[in-house]
Design an enzyme around this catalytic site. Sequence first.
Site, PDB file in Angstrom:
ATOM      1  N   HIS A  71     -34.931   3.000 -54.567  1.00 25.51           N
ATOM      2  CA  HIS A  71     -33.858   3.696 -55.288  1.00 25.51           C
ATOM      3  C   HIS A  71     -34.259   3.996 -56.722  1.00 25.51           C
ATOM      4  CE1 HIS A  71     -31.992   1.024 -58.355  1.00 25.51           C
ATOM      5  NE2 HIS A  71     -32.555   0.063 -57.660  1.00 25.51           N
ATOM      6  N   CYS A  72     -33.629   5.027 -57.264  1.00 25.65           N
ATOM      7  CA  CYS A  72     -33.676   5.316 -58.689  1.00 25.65           C
ATOM      8  C   CYS A  72     -32.233   5.514 -59.123  1.00 25.65           C
ATOM      9  CB  CYS A  72     -34.581   6.515 -58.990  1.00 25.65           C
ATOM     10  SG  CYS A  72     -34.239   8.012 -58.024  1.00 25.65           S
ATOM     11  N   TRP A  73     -31.969   6.367 -60.112  1.00 28.59           N
ATOM     12  CA  TRP A  73     -30.584   6.535 -60.556  1.00 28.59           C
ATOM     13  C   TRP A  73     -29.762   7.335 -59.552  1.00 28.59           C
ATOM     14  CZ3 TRP A  73     -27.677   4.186 -64.022  1.00 28.59           C
ATOM     15  CH2 TRP A  73     -26.457   4.762 -64.372  1.00 28.59           C
TER      16      TRP A  73
END
Length: 270
Positions: A199-201
């Site tokens: 995941h990232c933002w």
Amino acid sequence: MRLTISSERLATMAAASLAVSLLGLFGYLAATTSGSNNSTSSNLLTATTTSNCVRARGESPSSFLEGVGYSKLRAAVIELYYASDPETTDLEEQFDDALMAMELVERDGHPVPIDGVDGLYVGSIGAAYNLPALQQAGITHILSLEPAGSCKWPNLFSCLHIDTLYDNSKPENNISQYFDRTLPFIDHALKKGGRVLVHCWRGKSRSVSTIIAYLIQEYRWTPDYALDIIHETRPIADPNDGYWQELEDFYDATVGKHAHHVEDDDEVNR
């Protein structure tokens, strides 16, 4: 729950690591801005009670914000924290980031499986901060590519947090410099029979680029083909231009410019 009125607390909020605490802060501010003369301890009790009531009613962050008045509370928190640390100038952005993280838990809060690759998931920070969804998906490993997204439950998941990667075009933010850490982490998790969330933002560029690099390395897929596969379950996937060039370079270095492309086959084994 303990709330501390300081710039350090705001940084924690900006990291969006505790949505419930943020709701508690709203409760504190509601009591403060309404002209209450209660003691600090009473206000903190109000904050805790507010948080618990919101959860008990099953109320979403957005509906809660609508009820208490977003603009008034936003203005109050900016004024309050700015008074405690006048040198801080990016309070509005940090506060809005914290609210956005809460909204992502609500509207994009589930790990999304990569089609045909058992155990590999992509998602936003909302998915990473949604414990029931993580457990429902059977996630065992979390790879966080968001500086503000440190693992909330290190006792429940194996975690790798890359806290220096920002999604822009600066040379120091090249994503390929982390492949020697991120790709083995994914590979080890999957080959042990685990399930890994990358995941990232927003679950759009950094996380997707890292997954594409893994698919290049493991399956010899071209970047275009890997992105097509991800699009089947994650339509918003869209590596930025700089990352895309790195992925093409990574493919050339890993597979070779003139190598047989797996997607040229009549049937693809995934």
